[in-house]
Structure formats: C-alpha cells, structure tokens
Design an enzyme around this catalytic site. Structure first.
Site, PDB file in Angstrom:
ATOM      1  N   HIS A  63       0.822  -1.208   0.000  1.00 61.53           N
ATOM      2  CA  HIS A  63       0.000   0.000   0.000  1.00 61.53           C
ATOM      3  C   HIS A  63       0.856   1.258   0.000  1.00 61.53           C
ATOM      4  O   HIS A  63       1.261   1.752   1.055  1.00 61.53           O
ATOM      5  CB  HIS A  63      -0.899  -0.019   1.243  1.00 61.53           C
ATOM      6  CG  HIS A  63      -2.019   0.969   1.189  1.00 61.53           C
ATOM      7  ND1 HIS A  63      -3.260   0.704   1.685  1.00 61.53           N
ATOM      8  CD2 HIS A  63      -2.090   2.229   0.698  1.00 61.53           C
ATOM      9  CE1 HIS A  63      -4.054   1.745   1.511  1.00 61.53           C
ATOM     10  NE2 HIS A  63      -3.355   2.695   0.908  1.00 61.53           N
ATOM     11  N   LEU A  66       2.217   6.653  -5.044  1.00 59.35           N
ATOM     12  CA  LEU A  66       3.393   7.231  -5.712  1.00 59.35           C
ATOM     13  C   LEU A  66       3.052   8.501  -6.480  1.00 59.35           C
ATOM     14  O   LEU A  66       3.928   9.158  -7.010  1.00 59.35           O
ATOM     15  CB  LEU A  66       4.052   6.193  -6.629  1.00 59.35           C
ATOM     16  CG  LEU A  66       4.557   4.929  -5.906  1.00 59.35           C
ATOM     17  CD1 LEU A  66       5.268   3.994  -6.877  1.00 59.35           C
ATOM     18  CD2 LEU A  66       5.480   5.272  -4.741  1.00 59.35           C
ATOM     19  N   ARG A  67       1.781   8.838  -6.556  1.00 60.18           N
ATOM     20  CA  ARG A  67       1.300  10.144  -7.052  1.00 60.18           C
ATOM     21  C   ARG A  67       1.546  10.412  -8.529  1.00 60.18           C
ATOM     22  O   ARG A  67       1.188  11.479  -9.014  1.00 60.18           O
ATOM     23  CB  ARG A  67       1.909  11.294  -6.241  1.00 60.18           C
ATOM     24  CG  ARG A  67       1.722  11.191  -4.741  1.00 60.18           C
ATOM     25  CD  ARG A  67       0.271  11.256  -4.349  1.00 60.18           C
ATOM     26  NE  ARG A  67       0.100  11.344  -2.894  1.00 60.18           N
ATOM     27  CZ  ARG A  67      -0.962  10.895  -2.244  1.00 60.18           C
ATOM     28  NH1 ARG A  67      -1.944  10.321  -2.905  1.00 60.18           N
ATOM     29  NH2 ARG A  67      -1.058  10.996  -0.943  1.00 60.18           N
ATOM     30  N   ASN A  97      -5.190   5.876  -7.098  1.00 63.61           N
ATOM     31  CA  ASN A  97      -5.839   7.201  -7.020  1.00 63.61           C
ATOM     32  C   ASN A  97      -4.898   8.318  -7.472  1.00 63.61           C
ATOM     33  O   ASN A  97      -4.678   9.303  -6.780  1.00 63.61           O
ATOM     34  CB  ASN A  97      -6.391   7.472  -5.618  1.00 63.61           C
ATOM     35  CG  ASN A  97      -5.339   7.426  -4.533  1.00 63.61           C
ATOM     36  OD1 ASN A  97      -4.271   6.830  -4.715  1.00 63.61           O
ATOM     37  ND2 ASN A  97      -5.610   8.038  -3.406  1.00 63.61           N
ATOM     38  N   ASP A 155      -8.873   2.675  -3.275  1.00 61.50           N
ATOM     39  CA  ASP A 155      -8.314   3.263  -2.053  1.00 61.50           C
ATOM     40  C   ASP A 155      -8.367   4.782  -2.022  1.00 61.50           C
ATOM     41  O   ASP A 155      -8.164   5.465  -3.020  1.00 61.50           O
ATOM     42  CB  ASP A 155      -6.862   2.836  -1.848  1.00 61.50           C
ATOM     43  CG  ASP A 155      -6.341   3.386  -0.534  1.00 61.50           C
ATOM     44  OD1 ASP A 155      -7.036   3.240   0.470  1.00 61.50           O
ATOM     45  OD2 ASP A 155      -5.260   4.002  -0.540  1.00 61.50           O
ATOM     46  N   HIS A 182     -10.623   0.109   1.240  1.00 55.36           N
ATOM     47  CA  HIS A 182     -10.487   1.147   2.265  1.00 55.36           C
ATOM     48  C   HIS A 182     -11.856   1.205   2.946  1.00 55.36           C
ATOM     49  O   HIS A 182     -12.822   1.664   2.358  1.00 55.36           O
ATOM     50  CB  HIS A 182     -10.135   2.456   1.549  1.00 55.36           C
ATOM     51  CG  HIS A 182     -10.154   3.681   2.404  1.00 55.36           C
ATOM     52  ND1 HIS A 182      -9.078   4.536   2.471  1.00 55.36           N
ATOM     53  CD2 HIS A 182     -11.087   4.210   3.222  1.00 55.36           C
ATOM     54  CE1 HIS A 182      -9.365   5.536   3.294  1.00 55.36           C
ATOM     55  NE2 HIS A 182     -10.585   5.369   3.756  1.00 55.36           N
ATOM     56  N   HIS A 235      -5.304  -1.011   5.611  1.00 52.47           N
ATOM     57  CA  HIS A 235      -5.078  -0.218   6.838  1.00 52.47           C
ATOM     58  C   HIS A 235      -6.166  -0.377   7.898  1.00 52.47           C
ATOM     59  O   HIS A 235      -6.878   0.561   8.231  1.00 52.47           O
ATOM     60  CB  HIS A 235      -4.859   1.255   6.519  1.00 52.47           C
ATOM     61  CG  HIS A 235      -5.759   1.852   5.459  1.00 52.47           C
ATOM     62  ND1 HIS A 235      -7.121   1.751   5.512  1.00 52.47           N
ATOM     63  CD2 HIS A 235      -5.482   2.553   4.336  1.00 52.47           C
ATOM     64  CE1 HIS A 235      -7.641   2.366   4.465  1.00 52.47           C
ATOM     65  NE2 HIS A 235      -6.664   2.859   3.733  1.00 52.47           N
ATOM     66  N   ASP A 310       0.938   2.541   3.741  1.00 56.26           N
ATOM     67  CA  ASP A 310       0.039   3.609   3.264  1.00 56.26           C
ATOM     68  C   ASP A 310       0.838   4.905   3.079  1.00 56.26           C
ATOM     69  O   ASP A 310       0.363   5.995   3.426  1.00 56.26           O
ATOM     70  CB  ASP A 310      -1.153   3.812   4.205  1.00 56.26           C
ATOM     71  CG  ASP A 310      -2.258   4.673   3.579  1.00 56.26           C
ATOM     72  OD1 ASP A 310      -2.165   5.017   2.380  1.00 56.26           O
ATOM     73  OD2 ASP A 310      -3.212   5.001   4.301  1.00 56.26           O
ATOM     74  N   HIS A 314       2.382  14.223   0.797  1.00 61.83           N
ATOM     75  CA  HIS A 314       1.700  15.483   0.516  1.00 61.83           C
ATOM     76  C   HIS A 314       2.692  16.616   0.719  1.00 61.83           C
ATOM     77  O   HIS A 314       3.586  16.512   1.558  1.00 61.83           O
ATOM     78  CB  HIS A 314       0.514  15.699   1.451  1.00 61.83           C
ATOM     79  CG  HIS A 314      -0.649  14.791   1.196  1.00 61.83           C
ATOM     80  ND1 HIS A 314      -1.333  14.788   0.001  1.00 61.83           N
ATOM     81  CD2 HIS A 314      -1.239  13.856   1.974  1.00 61.83           C
ATOM     82  CE1 HIS A 314      -2.304  13.884   0.069  1.00 61.83           C
ATOM     83  NE2 HIS A 314      -2.261  13.307   1.250  1.00 61.83           N
TER      84      HIS A 314
HETATM   85 ZN   LIG Z   1      -6.870   4.104   2.194  1.00 64.44          ZN
END
Ligand SMILES: [Zn+2]
Lengths: 433, 313
Positions: A63, A66-67, A97, A155, A182, A235, A310, A314
C-alpha cells in the site's frame, strides 16, 4: 562472468523457509543461489560484511501512493521507489488514485515504464475497482490484470455500494485478483477528521468512530463469503475490525488484512498532544490506545497478515493549513522498519513475525514473487542494523514529501543495504545505483 | 503574559492562578467601564487586530470596545469565507497582518486549532475569539466572572450546562475553567449532543433536565443552532424545547432560589429559553455582555505587555 554477491556474517531471518541464524547468502544472476553456514567465494564476487545485522527478504509494501501520473510535486514513481529501497522495501504496490486514476491500461503501462526506468524497487500497480473510482461501474479488471496490475482497489474511498462490491468480488475471481478495500462508511464518517473519543472532544474536532470501519469490514466479510472472492482489508485500525477478521479467518474465508506502522504505534491522544499537528492526520484516523493494542495483538497472532505503510506523500501546501482543511496521509516507507521494531523491543511482537509481516505475508496476500530467501527466489534482500540510531531528517528523506509523524525524531533500526534482483540499489550513507 | 501564557487560546492550558489573574484584573477593568469617561491610557500606542473568519458582530464588538477603552488602536479584518476557499492560506493571512506589527491578534475561525496554527507562525500574542467547536476562552472567563461576581465564589458551587455540548466551544471552555475554580459541572442534553468521552473531562452527564438543574447554583443554556436539526441530532425544536428548554414553570419548580441563568447569546427565544426566563430575575445574560468587555480588557492588557499590579493601582 556472472554477477555474484555474498552477504556474510549476518543473522539471516527468513520466516518463509524457517531460517534464523548466522548464514551466508549468495546472490547470483538475480536470484538467491544459496543460503548456508559456509559458502565458496568465487573470485570477483562482491562480499558484503553483515556482521551484527539482520539479513532478510526485501520488504514488500502492499500500500503506497506514488502520485504519478498527475501529482509529481508530491512524489514520482522514481522518488517513491527510491524512498522504498532506502527503507528496505524491494517491492511496492501503488494505489490507483492518481490523476488520472489507474483504471486503464495506459496508466498501468506508464507506471511500469517509469518504474523500469528508475530501476529501483519493483513497482506493482493496483488498478481501480470502479471506473474513474466513481463507485458506479466496474473497471476493466481483465485488461488491468493483463497489463500488470496485481490487485484492484478504490483506495482513498470506500466502495459504498454493497451491490458494486459484491460484483467486484465475483468478477475479480476470474483473474484471481485480490479486491483491496479502504473501509469506511461515509455516512458515519460525516465531516469527521479524527478518531471520535475524549481527544476529539477536547480538541473540538469532529470525530469518526471505529465502527465506521467495522461496519464496512463486517459487510465485506459477508460479501466475501457470498462470492468466494479474495478480500483484502487495507489499513485496519479499529479493534472491532480485528475481531471481525479473526472470526472470518476462523471460518476459513479468503480474507487478508494489513495494518500501518502508525496505527500500530500512535493514538488519538498523540493528535491532542501534538497541538493539531496535521502530520498526524490520515484516513483512517489514529485511534484509541485500545484499538492500537488490538491491532498489535492481531498482527502478532496473524489475524492481520502484514504491515503496509500507506505511504501518502503530501506537500506543505496541503499540510500547513488548518487541521480540518489538511489532506489525509503520512509518508512511511523510510520509517516503517524502525517504528515497528520498537514493538519488538517492548516485547509486543516477535522478531521473526515482524520480518514475516513485512515480506512473506504480503507476498502471499497478493501472490507476489519474493518475500523469501529460499534458493531460486528473486535476489531481493534487505540488510538491517537493528541497533543503528539515527534521526529521520526531513531534508534527507528520499521522498519528495516529508509529511511524517516521525519528522526530526530519533529512531532505532535502519536499513543499511538493499538489493533488488541481486543489484545493490541502496546503501545507507552512500548513493548506490 | 497571563501567568506563563503568552497567548489566550485554550482554558485547558490555563492554571487556576492564571484564570484568577484575569478575573481579578477584570474587576478593576469593570470599574473603568462604570466611569463617566470610559477610557484609560493603559495600552496607548499598542494595536489589536481582530481577524474574524466567521461573522460575529457581538464578540468582535466586545473585543473592539475592550481595546478602545484601553486606548489601543484596533483594526478589524473580516473575511466572510475561510482562507482556504479564498486561496490565501491562514498562515499567509496571519503573516501579512503581523507585518503591520500588532501587539495582539484576536482570531475567530470555524476550524478548531486555527488560533494555535496562527500562534505557531507569528510573533505577537494570539487571543482566540472562538475556534470551531474547540474553545472560546474569553467566553469561559466571562462566564466564570459573572457567576463569581453574583455568588461571591465558585468554590463548592454547581454549574449545569444544557444544550448542544458537542458543537459548543463555550461549553468546552466552561468545562475547563469552572472546575479549576472549585465548581462542579453537570452537562445535560440529548445524547446526540453529548460528545464522546466528555465525562472524562470531570463532569457528570445527564439527559433529564430536572436532574441537571435541580440544586444547581447556575445554569448555562446553550444556543440551539437550527442547522443541527437536519444533522439529525434532534427531531425538531418543538420537542427540544419541551424536553431541554427552560421556561418559567420549570424554572420556578426546579431551580433553587437565587440560581442564575446564563446564555452565551444570541438567544433563540422560545427554544432553549422562554422570554420570561431570559428576561426574568434569575437571568444574568446582560451582565455577561458587560462583563465580557471587562474580561477582554484584562486579557488584552495582560497580553499586550501590561502589568497586572500597575493596572489595579
Ligand atoms: Zn486508504
């Protein structure tokens, strides 16, 4: 001449093969060639002295975020993979995501191409459950699987529709894909920003009860039973969820679960003590001491299969704001080992179980290669110094972001070398490539 | 400084002595407000900036009158929307205002913790004028002041707080302050309006209004915000008023003689308080307004660099 590395003198902990003792590990042609008390030293072999350290299978993180594509200012596949190997992780599963989300082959291929170019950790994309992560229609699991996705997940968001979740678990069976979820009932979450309890009451922040997670876990366990699908709970944070998973496993259902280092070690009272630090804001939120105890016990007894970070980078733009306005998530790849090692030092978790939860168990949950140092396995290895003391310095992190609860903190335990496919990709204090 | 406090953000952080320092100084400040010429030069040359992200004419005016009575310069900076939607971050807004070199920044914000975030990034003293559902420290202090003024002491007294505690920053500040001065606190309201674990803050929790107010020396009736009805925390104001509102009959039957009725305002007449009670002999609601100015004068005075002993002289 083939490329040979011999790691000598270290304590080899390989739960999958039952090895725990001083051994030499021979890496050859990208595979583990031998693990033995005494080995030949062919000329030209690279020899690594691992005395006083642990030699374990490279860690596998089911989890991470990596954006890339879309939010490269937070992280890229390359910078995330760099942070991974610095933390002893040789493989990571990256959540879909991104912007755009990974619900098509094109995005999956882009991630894999970036990962190949980086040449660091193995990066396994996770595809979406629903098209556009909109929670309405199924994504193309077949194409995603063929392109290299190892699981599906929405997620960041729960799958609120039980009907969609049922079909996802059913449809994924055709491809043996785990459906990773999630778990949060958004109606119960409401405007909540932290765990609901005495701490949220003192801070005047809207709370999220652990039951917001538990009711979804119970729902999806029921649906896993209905469909025979592979359910993976991401998570897990609430005591009730741990109880539910224990019961599901007792009944033989195909349910696996992960827990993060922060949910194993921090509580809602830490949020209060921090004075609204957004470095402690994530989803699910840090919960009560009782929940943390249940998660640690669940990890120790195998109810919770594995540790996953996770890792959620940011930038300061998203974090240096009011607690209500801050985005959820903390980074975790570089701190997971020392943070979880603290559980071992206080006797809450065995050393071998810790290593298993970071390697063999996640490999098993998602049917990934690696997670073991058995002969013939991929030469993915971490060398860890369990006594090394260091400061997690935000400026020196390999991630593009530093939104970590452990920023500036002294930690004990550090990865000193990481091998992926027999190549040295990380060495503490030096840039190995 | 108020004792060791550089800011006035949360009464949770205040000691009994620090609370008493403000209350005692506020007694002198109230004298000033009774003079024909309501102005003293104590904070001449100092400046106070009111930074309000939530509309609140009454609290802002109270701080403004407090600052002006002490001869401080006062600037009002009102932002209808939060900084987040506006594009400028709260930290940037605060730093911009700080460049004007204020001595005290008074901040009202819809997010709990916002004054703390500002205090971490500016050099001047920060006073919270209410942050989300966290605290409203000057209101907590003025409630203490008002009850102490009428009853002489808070030692051994019982306070009942009735209403939507979960969304109330006033209740939280009262809950931290009153027990430090020796009072016991009872909370009362529908269970949907009682925040989780609140009993750990050292109070008792009741659902029955009569049980909460009988024998109490003072009752604080909290405002019911109409937007809570759809949440849904209560079915409607009619049922709320029947069960948790205070009317003349309940007040006569259940309140002990001499018990005080407080309300942080603005009142929803006919919901939490009937007009007869709001305007009746037990009500000290208008005292609260005047005491609010005195308490805020004391806070500004202490944090803008005034000396407590000098102010009394
Ligand atoms: Zn999540």
């Amino acid at each position: 001449m083939s490329d040979v590395t011999i790691i000598e003198g270290g304590r080899v902990i390989d739960p999958a093969s039952g090895t725990d003792g001083v051994r030499a590990v021979v890496l050859k042609d990208g595979l583990v060639a031998d693990v033995a008390e005494r080995v030949e030293r062919p000329s030209g072999a690279r020899v690594v002295d691992a005395r006083g350290r642990w030699v374990t299978p490279g860690f596998i993180d089911l989890h991470v975020h990596l954006r890339e594509p879309g939010q490269e200012y937070k992280e890229t596949v390359a910078s995330g993979a760099r942070a991974a190997v610095a933390g002893g992780f040789t493989a990571v599963v990256c959540m879909p995501n991104t912007k755009p989300v990974n619900d098509t082959l094109a995005v999956t291929e882009l991630i894999l191409a970036r990962a190949a170019a980086a040449g660091l950790a193995r990066v396994y994309p996770c595809g979406c459950i629903s098209r556009g992560q909109a929670g309405e229609d199924l994504a193309e699991f077949g194409e995603l699987r063929a392109g290299g996705c190892v699981a599906v997940s929405d997620d960041g968001k729960p799958v609120m529709s039980p009907a969609l979740m049922r079909r996802a678990l059913e449809y994924a069976r055709a491809f043996s894909l785990p459906v990773a979820v999630h778990e949060e009932d958004l109606h119960l979450v409401g405007q909540g920003v932290m765990h609901e309890g005495a701490a949220s009451t003192r801070l005047g922040l809207k709370g999220i009860p652990g039951q917001a997670e538990e009711v979804m876990v119970l729902r999806d366990i029921a649906l896993a039973e209905l469909t025979g699908g592979r359910l993976h709970l991401q998570h897990v944070s609430a005591a009730g969820s741990v109880r539910a998973v224990r019961e599901a496993k007792r009944r033989g259902l195909q349910v696996t679960a992960e827990v993060t280092p922060h949910h194993l070690t921090l509580t809602d009272e830490d949020v209060a003590a921090s004075g609204y630090s957004t470095g402690l804001k994530m989803s699910p939120p840090l919960r009560s001491a009782e929940d943390v105890r249940a998660c640690v016990e669940g990890l120790a007894d195998g109810t919770i299969d594995c540790i996953a970070t996770d890792h959620a980078p940011h930038s300061s733009v998203e974090k240096d704001v009011e607690f209500d306005a801050a985005l959820n998530g903390v980074t975790g790849l570089e701190t997971a080992f020392p943070v979880c090692l603290a559980l071992v030092r206080r006797g809450a978790l065995g050393e071998r179980r810790l290593v298993e939860a970071l390697s063999a168990a996640p490999a098993r949950a998602f049917s990934l290669p690696g997670g073991t140092l058995a002969r013939g396995a991929p030469a993915d290895v971490a060398i860890l110094d369990p006594a090394a003391e260091w400061t997690f310095d935000a400026a020196a992190t390999h991630s593009r972001s530093s939104n970590s609860p452990w920023k500036g903190r002294r930690l004990t335990g550090r990865c000193t070398h990481t091998f992926v496919g027999g190549r040295l990709v990380h060495q503490a204090g030096g840039e190995a490539r | 400084m108020i004792g060791r406090q550089k800011h006035c953000i949360a009464l949770e952080d205040f000691s009994r002595e620090e609370i008493l320092q403000v209350l005692d100084l506020a007694v002198s400040m109230k004298e000033v407000l009774r003079r024909p010429i309501k102005k003293v030069p104590s904070l001449r040359g100092k400046s106070v900036v009111n930074l309000f992200f939530e509309a609140s004419t009454r609290t802002r005016s109270s701080f403004e009158i407090a600052a002006k009575t002490l001869s401080a310069d006062c600037l009002n900076w009102t932002s209808a929307s939060s900084s987040v939607t506006k594009g400028e971050t709260l930290i940037d807004t605060a730093r911009n205002l700080e460049a004007m070199r204020p001595d005290v920044l008074v901040i009202r914000h819809s997010a709990g913790g916002a004054p703390r975030l500002v205090a971490d990034h500016v050099g001047c003293a920060v006073v919270s004028a209410g942050d989300g559902a966290h605290e409203h420290p000057s209101q907590g202090l003025l409630d203490c002041f008002t009850v102490r003024e009428r009853l002489g002491t808070l030692e051994g007294k019982t306070l009942a707080i009735v209403g939507d505690v979960s969304h109330s920053r006033v209740a939280r500040s009262d809950l931290h302050a009153f027990p430090k001065l020796g009072a016991r606190v009872r909370l009362c309201g529908p269970p949907t309006m009682m925040p989780s674990g609140v009993e750990k803050l050292g109070c008792t929790v009741h659902t029955d209004l009569r049980a909460a107010v009988e024998g109490a020396d003072a009752v604080i009736m909290l405002r019911i915000q109409h937007e809570r009805i759809g949440d849904p925390l209560i079915p409607n104001t009619r049922e709320y008023s029947k069960l948790w509102g205070l009317n003349a009959r309940k007040a006569a039957d259940w309140l002990k003689p001499g018990a005080l009725v407080l309300h942080p305002g603005p009142i929803n007449r006919g919901v939490e308080l009937s007009p007869e009670v709001a305007d009746g002999p037990a009500s000290v609601i208008l005292d609260q307004v005047q005491n609010g100015v005195a308490v805020r004068m004391a806070i500004l005075y202490l944090l803008a660099g005034g000396d407590a002993a000098e102010a009394k002289a």
